[in-house]
Design a protein around this motif. Structure first.
Motif, PDB file in Angstrom:
ATOM      1  N   UNK A 499       0.815  -1.208   0.000  1.00  0.00           N
ATOM      2  CA  UNK A 499       0.000   0.000   0.000  1.00  0.00           C
ATOM      3  C   UNK A 499       0.851   1.262   0.000  1.00  0.00           C
ATOM      4  N   UNK A 500       1.881   1.316   0.857  1.00  0.00           N
ATOM      5  CA  UNK A 500       2.646   2.556   0.987  1.00  0.00           C
ATOM      6  C   UNK A 500       3.484   2.848  -0.254  1.00  0.00           C
ATOM      7  N   UNK A 501       3.787   1.793  -1.036  1.00  0.00           N
ATOM      8  CA  UNK A 501       4.606   1.977  -2.234  1.00  0.00           C
ATOM      9  C   UNK A 501       3.785   2.038  -3.514  1.00  0.00           C
ATOM     10  N   UNK A 502       2.501   1.691  -3.381  1.00  0.00           N
ATOM     11  CA  UNK A 502       1.610   1.635  -4.541  1.00  0.00           C
ATOM     12  C   UNK A 502       2.198   0.740  -5.632  1.00  0.00           C
ATOM     13  N   UNK A 503       2.691  -0.406  -5.210  1.00  0.00           N
ATOM     14  CA  UNK A 503       3.272  -1.397  -6.110  1.00  0.00           C
ATOM     15  C   UNK A 503       2.767  -2.777  -5.741  1.00  0.00           C
ATOM     16  N   UNK A 504       2.886  -3.679  -6.686  1.00  0.00           N
ATOM     17  CA  UNK A 504       2.507  -5.058  -6.450  1.00  0.00           C
ATOM     18  C   UNK A 504       3.564  -6.002  -6.991  1.00  0.00           C
ATOM     19  N   UNK A 505       3.520  -7.245  -6.544  1.00  0.00           N
ATOM     20  CA  UNK A 505       4.461  -8.262  -6.999  1.00  0.00           C
ATOM     21  C   UNK A 505       3.753  -9.610  -7.007  1.00  0.00           C
ATOM     22  N   UNK A 506       4.029 -10.401  -8.045  1.00  0.00           N
ATOM     23  CA  UNK A 506       3.425 -11.722  -8.193  1.00  0.00           C
ATOM     24  C   UNK A 506       4.522 -12.768  -8.223  1.00  0.00           C
ATOM     25  N   UNK A 507       4.336 -13.831  -7.439  1.00  0.00           N
ATOM     26  CA  UNK A 507       5.350 -14.870  -7.318  1.00  0.00           C
ATOM     27  C   UNK A 507       4.744 -16.237  -7.628  1.00  0.00           C
ATOM     28  N   UNK A 508       5.060 -16.845  -8.779  1.00  0.00           N
ATOM     29  CA  UNK A 508       4.567 -18.184  -9.106  1.00  0.00           C
ATOM     30  C   UNK A 508       5.587 -19.258  -8.723  1.00  0.00           C
ATOM     31  N   UNK A 509       5.126 -20.487  -8.623  1.00  0.00           N
ATOM     32  CA  UNK A 509       6.028 -21.621  -8.383  1.00  0.00           C
ATOM     33  C   UNK A 509       5.376 -22.902  -8.879  1.00  0.00           C
ATOM     34  N   UNK A 510       6.227 -23.891  -9.246  1.00  0.00           N
ATOM     35  CA  UNK A 510       5.765 -25.179  -9.758  1.00  0.00           C
ATOM     36  C   UNK A 510       6.655 -26.272  -9.166  1.00  0.00           C
ATOM     37  N   UNK A 511       6.052 -27.414  -8.879  1.00  0.00           N
ATOM     38  CA  UNK A 511       6.804 -28.546  -8.351  1.00  0.00           C
ATOM     39  C   UNK A 511       6.306 -29.837  -8.982  1.00  0.00           C
ATOM     40  N   UNK A 512       7.188 -30.816  -9.082  1.00  0.00           N
ATOM     41  CA  UNK A 512       6.817 -32.151  -9.552  1.00  0.00           C
ATOM     42  C   UNK A 512       7.708 -33.165  -8.849  1.00  0.00           C
ATOM     43  N   UNK A 513       7.107 -34.271  -8.440  1.00  0.00           N
ATOM     44  CA  UNK A 513       7.837 -35.374  -7.818  1.00  0.00           C
ATOM     45  C   UNK A 513       7.423 -36.683  -8.479  1.00  0.00           C
ATOM     46  N   UNK A 514       8.414 -37.496  -8.799  1.00  0.00           N
ATOM     47  CA  UNK A 514       8.154 -38.803  -9.418  1.00  0.00           C
ATOM     48  C   UNK A 514       8.898 -39.868  -8.628  1.00  0.00           C
ATOM     49  N   UNK A 515       8.159 -40.790  -8.060  1.00  0.00           N
ATOM     50  CA  UNK A 515       8.749 -41.927  -7.351  1.00  0.00           C
ATOM     51  C   UNK A 515       9.048 -43.000  -8.395  1.00  0.00           C
ATOM     52  N   UNK A 516      10.309 -43.116  -8.765  1.00  0.00           N
ATOM     53  CA  UNK A 516      10.690 -43.997  -9.870  1.00  0.00           C
ATOM     54  C   UNK A 516      10.770 -45.456  -9.459  1.00  0.00           C
ATOM     55  N   UNK A 517      11.022 -45.701  -8.179  1.00  0.00           N
ATOM     56  CA  UNK A 517      11.208 -47.087  -7.757  1.00  0.00           C
ATOM     57  C   UNK A 517      10.826 -47.237  -6.298  1.00  0.00           C
ATOM     58  N   UNK A 518      10.076 -48.251  -5.986  1.00  0.00           N
ATOM     59  CA  UNK A 518       9.786 -48.635  -4.605  1.00  0.00           C
ATOM     60  C   UNK A 518       9.920 -50.137  -4.471  1.00  0.00           C
ATOM     61  N   UNK A 519      10.385 -50.574  -3.338  1.00  0.00           N
ATOM     62  CA  UNK A 519      10.558 -52.006  -3.072  1.00  0.00           C
ATOM     63  C   UNK A 519      10.449 -52.218  -1.572  1.00  0.00           C
ATOM     64  N   UNK A 520      10.570 -53.447  -1.171  1.00  0.00           N
ATOM     65  CA  UNK A 520      10.516 -53.778   0.253  1.00  0.00           C
ATOM     66  C   UNK A 520      11.666 -53.089   0.985  1.00  0.00           C
ATOM     67  N   UNK A 521      11.453 -52.790   2.276  1.00  0.00           N
ATOM     68  CA  UNK A 521      12.476 -52.096   3.060  1.00  0.00           C
ATOM     69  C   UNK A 521      13.791 -52.857   3.104  1.00  0.00           C
ATOM     70  N   UNK A 522      13.739 -54.165   2.962  1.00  0.00           N
ATOM     71  CA  UNK A 522      14.951 -54.969   3.030  1.00  0.00           C
ATOM     72  C   UNK A 522      15.725 -54.986   1.722  1.00  0.00           C
ATOM     73  N   UNK A 523      15.184 -54.424   0.653  1.00  0.00           N
ATOM     74  CA  UNK A 523      15.836 -54.444  -0.653  1.00  0.00           C
ATOM     75  C   UNK A 523      17.051 -53.514  -0.656  1.00  0.00           C
ATOM     76  N   UNK A 524      18.040 -53.789  -1.531  1.00  0.00           N
ATOM     77  CA  UNK A 524      19.204 -52.898  -1.612  1.00  0.00           C
ATOM     78  C   UNK A 524      18.827 -51.451  -1.945  1.00  0.00           C
ATOM     79  N   UNK A 525      17.821 -51.284  -2.815  1.00  0.00           N
ATOM     80  CA  UNK A 525      17.302 -49.957  -3.126  1.00  0.00           C
ATOM     81  C   UNK A 525      15.804 -49.987  -2.886  1.00  0.00           C
TER      82      UNK A 525
END
Length: 863
Positions: A499-525
């Motif tokens: 308000x005091x500066x009579x200015x505005x600002x816009x901030x966009x953001x994007x995210x993506x997550x891909x779980x490529x591999x899942x296995x049992x906890x005992x697996x090497x990966x």
């Protein structure tokens, strides 16, 4: 919607609504954030301040302490320099509320000319306390670190420098649980100080030369002729330091039921300073703090929760004069008549009172809708005094008294909602939206008086005042799509109007997550996931810029506010049956920056607008491993690595100079530039190198004062469920440091090379040059033993003898050793620097007091 689906939706709402609402971020794998457990650091490793919790914990999070003076602050930064106009710290939110976290918070002196600077120049701010350390570390439940715009854009103005999300402790259902502790400790200085040298001409008529002022340069000018060289080391021959005592006590009670819970806590701490009572009294660096916090939650219905959180803190601090600068640079070379008491003539004090209140409501009227409202208020009152009394026996007898009073307020108002629903099949949508109002105000008054022998009432009087206010209104939308268990997409946008500066600002953001591999906890990966994020954020427009006044009619260019855009790519993996975890992040950040200056009032006035671009890019990696997992023994290791490259990639007018530092195209911002010595020769054979016998080349790049890489290693051991031990090493490299104390000593004629003709000619040549040469900019890499601790859980029978449910004894040491090739006192505290509005930080070691070695003994009781 089925009952199970409703329950899943409610759980998803509760976990995600806070993620996108201000300050309530939950762990989110789509963002490169780290979480710190303060309870472990405080109760098992002896942390005394909030910055003790943060230091050496997170890749890329750099903390630089100002000095070993009691109550002095710490500089906190993430991912490099982002501005040409200011040096900004991360945004801090406590339970979703903005609070005051000013650095170098000590200002007893009024600014010159009533804050009118005809050349657009504010005086630099010397090191001082950090207001973030007003928070009691025993009241903190968790700290999340969001390192840049890609992760923090939704948090509004100031998120470009990163965000620290601090959550305080709350009560839990059950009977009243009392916890208390008694903590004591010692600290001591471990630095080696250089001696002051002076050449003596016993028969000279000038008393300066008879008492050590006959330098080699004066001898070449024929002003004196040395009979002998004397030396005196005030800090070692008249050691003013002592082993300082620290004490701290705390008590808390918490409990509750299904209808609500509560927690009350209080802490007192009192720390003595490093200077002995044998050289001055009372203690010129005593620090006392008293704090209390109250929190309560009421749940009249299962779908409604009301929260009240209130805290108060008061502190008194005495700040000593800068003895290393007074005595170590231009001090005497003779012990005759030397007394420390005169050095403590300046007496500086600070009194702080602080209140904060937070009211929050959460309501889920439907299984797929959650609403939230928050009102927060943070009030700071600070009174600073600098007194130098009249002293008739002193060469400069006149007295001075400067008073500074500051009142600052931060208000946070927010309304938000989150809606979760299944779109089709495995696709779940979570939409969060809200509005937020931020109101800030600052009122500051100064006064200064002089005493010429008749008291302060009859001397000259000066005063100055300033008022600032800010009012912004922002709204945001955050959409997340979970496509089964493998893929998650997110998009968000926030717009703020100032308000005091009579200015505005816009901030966009994007995210993506891909779980490529899942296995049992005992697996090497067992798990492999990739993530990517992009975001943009900026500070409040023109924050940190100096205040300038221009004549009416001066053309003012269109200035776009600073903004930082960040792109991140990362991967997370769990290996070897969960015994090894790895997290890797690559980031690149580009900051649109500018520099505004007002040339001297000669001819047609104008404002010089110089825009540019700063790039930071780097890698952060964390590896955790369970080296040993046995029924009665365990060994865990965490290794964090980071690297950052800072470059000024665009600037219309380059370079920009400030002291020995520059912002030059193609180089790191704030890098050192100095004159190299090309050659020297003792042309007349007198054994003395005069300034005319040294050939100096043009100014050249001398390194960056900011670390470019680092590593942290933490090793933890446990034995039998009763003994725990931990050790942390912190390594920083790639930086150089201007040893200004060494340069000043030679400039003022107290270093050996400026006085003693037996000094090697190369050292004499360095001392003979009037400007800093490249040899004063030293390699400042270091490895520090940051902390070591041992805790013992007392057997239940022994705890019962104290009428306690449990008892723990902790012994912890901090900053015990530093390995470095730097010749000054401490490459860490020496790198703190000073801040000046409108410019990057100026970093030079003027002989700052090193961070002391400290040991802490803590007894923790639970009832």
């Amino acid at each position: 919607m089925s009952a199970s689906s409703c329950r899943a939706a409610v759980a998803l709402i509760l976990s995600l609504v806070g993620r996108s609402l201000e300050g309530q971020s939950a762990p989110d794998s789509t963002r490169a954030q780290a979480t710190i457990d303060p309870a472990t650091v405080v109760q098992q490793r002896g942390a005394r301040r909030l910055t003790d919790i943060l230091i050496s914990r997170v890749s890329g999070l750099l903390l630089v302490p100002a000095s070993g003076v009691n109550g002095m602050g710490t500089r906190i930064r993430l991912r490099g320099v982002l501005s040409l106009a200011a040096d900004r710290a991360p945004l801090v939110l406590v339970d979703g509320m903005r609070i005051e976290t000013a650095e170098d918070a000590f200002s007893p002196y009024p600014p010159p000319n009533g804050f009118v600077f005809p050349y657009g120049y504010d005086p630099p701010t010397p090191p001082g306390p950090l207001r973030l350390d007003d928070l009691n570390p025993d009241d903190v439940e968790s700290i999340a670190v969001l390192p840049g715009p890609a992760a923090a854009a939704m948090y509004g103005p100031g998120a470009d420098a990163g965000v620290l999300l601090i959550h305080t402790k709350r009560g839990r259902p059950g009977p009243a649980r009392w916890e208390g502790y008694v903590q004591g400790g010692v600290s001591s200085e471990a630095a080696h100080w250089p001696a002051n040298f002076g050449g003596v001409d016993s028969d000279n008529l000038d008393p300066r030369f008879r008492h050590g002022g006959c330098t080699l340069w004066q001898e070449t000018q024929g002003s004196c002729r040395q009979n002998f060289v004397q030396q005196f080391n005030p800090f070692e021959q008249r050691n003013p330091f002592r082993t300082a005592l620290r004490r701290q006590y705390g008590l808390s009670v918490s409990g509750g039921s299904a209808w609500g819970d509560y927690r009350l806590s209080g802490t007192f701490s009192g720390n003595a300073g490093p200077y002995s009572s044998g050289v001055t009294s009372p203690d010129p660096n005593y620090y006392r703090r008293l704090s209390g916090r109250m929190s309560g939650r009421l749940r009249p219905w299962s779908t409604l929760e009301l929260t009240l959180n209130a805290a108060r803190m008061s502190s008194d601090l005495r700040l000593p004069p800068d003895l290393p600068a007074q005595v170590g640079t231009g001090g005497p070379s003779d012990s005759a008549g030397f007394a420390w008491s005169r050095m403590f003539r300046l007496r500086s004090t600070q009194a702080v009172t602080r209140w904060s209140t937070l009211v929050e409501a959460r309501w889920s009227p439907l299984s797929w809708v959650a609403l939230r409202g928050l009102a927060g208020f943070d009030a700071l009152g600070q009174s600073d005094t600098a007194l130098s009394p009249y002293s008739a026996s002193d060469p400069g007898p006149y007295g001075s008294l400067s008073l500074g009073k500051l009142e600052q307020r931060h208000r946070t108002l927010e309304l938000g909602a989150s809606v979760t629903g299944t779109l089709s099949g495995p696709v779940v949508s979570t939409t969060a939206f809200g509005v937020q109002q931020l109101r800030d105000s600052l009122s500051q008054d100064w006064s200064a008086r002089s005493d010429f022998g008749a008291g302060f009432g009859g001397g000259p009087y000066a005063s100055a005042s300033q008022w600032r206010w800010g009012n912004s209104f922002g709204y945001y939308v955050d959409e997340r799509l979970d496509l089964g268990r493998r893929l998650a997409l997110g998009a968000a946008v926030r717009h703020d109007r100032f308000k005091e500066l009579k200015r505005g600002a816009t901030y966009p953001s994007f995210t993506v997550t891909w779980v490529a591999h899942t296995a049992a906890d005992s697996a090497p990966l067992s798990r492999l996931a990739f993530r990517a994020a992009w975001g943009s954020a900026g500070p409040r427009p023109f924050e940190g810029m100096p205040m300038v006044f221009v004549p009416i009619g001066t053309p003012i260019p269109k200035i776009d506010p600073e903004r930082t855009t960040s792109t991140e790519l990362g991967a997370d993996a769990a290996l070897l049956g969960g015994r090894v975890g790895a997290r890797l992040t690559y980031y690149t950040m580009r900051s649109h920056v500018f520099r505004v200056t007002l040339p001297p009032p000669s001819g047609y006035p104008f404002i010089d607008y110089n825009p540019g671009t700063i790039r930071n890019r780097g890698i952060e990696a964390t590896i955790t491993g369970q080296v040993l997992t046995a029924p009665r023994a365990a060994w865990d290791v965490t290794l964090s690595l980071w690297g950052n490259q800072n470059r000024l990639v665009k600037l219309e007018e380059s370079p920009i100079g400030f002291g020995t530092e520059r912002a030059a195209l193609g180089y790191p911002v704030g890098g050192y530039w100095a004159y190299p010595i090309r050659s020297f020769a003792d042309a007349n054979g007198d054994g003395i190198i005069a300034p005319s016998e040294v050939v100096v080349g043009p100014s050249e790049w001398a390194g960056t004062p900011y670390p470019t890489q680092g590593a942290m290693l933490t090793s933890e051991w446990s034995l039998g469920g009763q003994f725990r031990a931990a050790l942390t090493l912190d390594y920083r490299a790639g930086q150089r440091l201007f040893n200004q104390a060494a340069y000043d000593r030679c400039r003022f004629g107290t270093c050996q090379a400026a006085v003693d003709s037996r000094t090697p000619l190369a050292e004499q040549a360095r001392a003979a040059v009037l400007e800093p040469t490249t040899s004063y900019f030293e390699d400042a890499d270091y490895l520090k033993l940051r902390e070591i601790s041992l805790s013992f859980s007392v057997p239940p029978k022994m705890a019962a003898a104290l009428r306690a449910r449990s008892a723990t004894i902790i012994v912890a040491g901090r900053d015990l050793a530093t390995w470095t090739g730097y010749s000054g006192g401490d490459p860490e505290s020496g790198s703190y620097g000073i801040a000046a509005p409108g410019r990057p930080r100026i970093i030079a070691d003027e002989g700052s007091l090193p961070v002391p070695r400290s040991w802490t003994l803590r007894l923790q009781l639970a009832f």
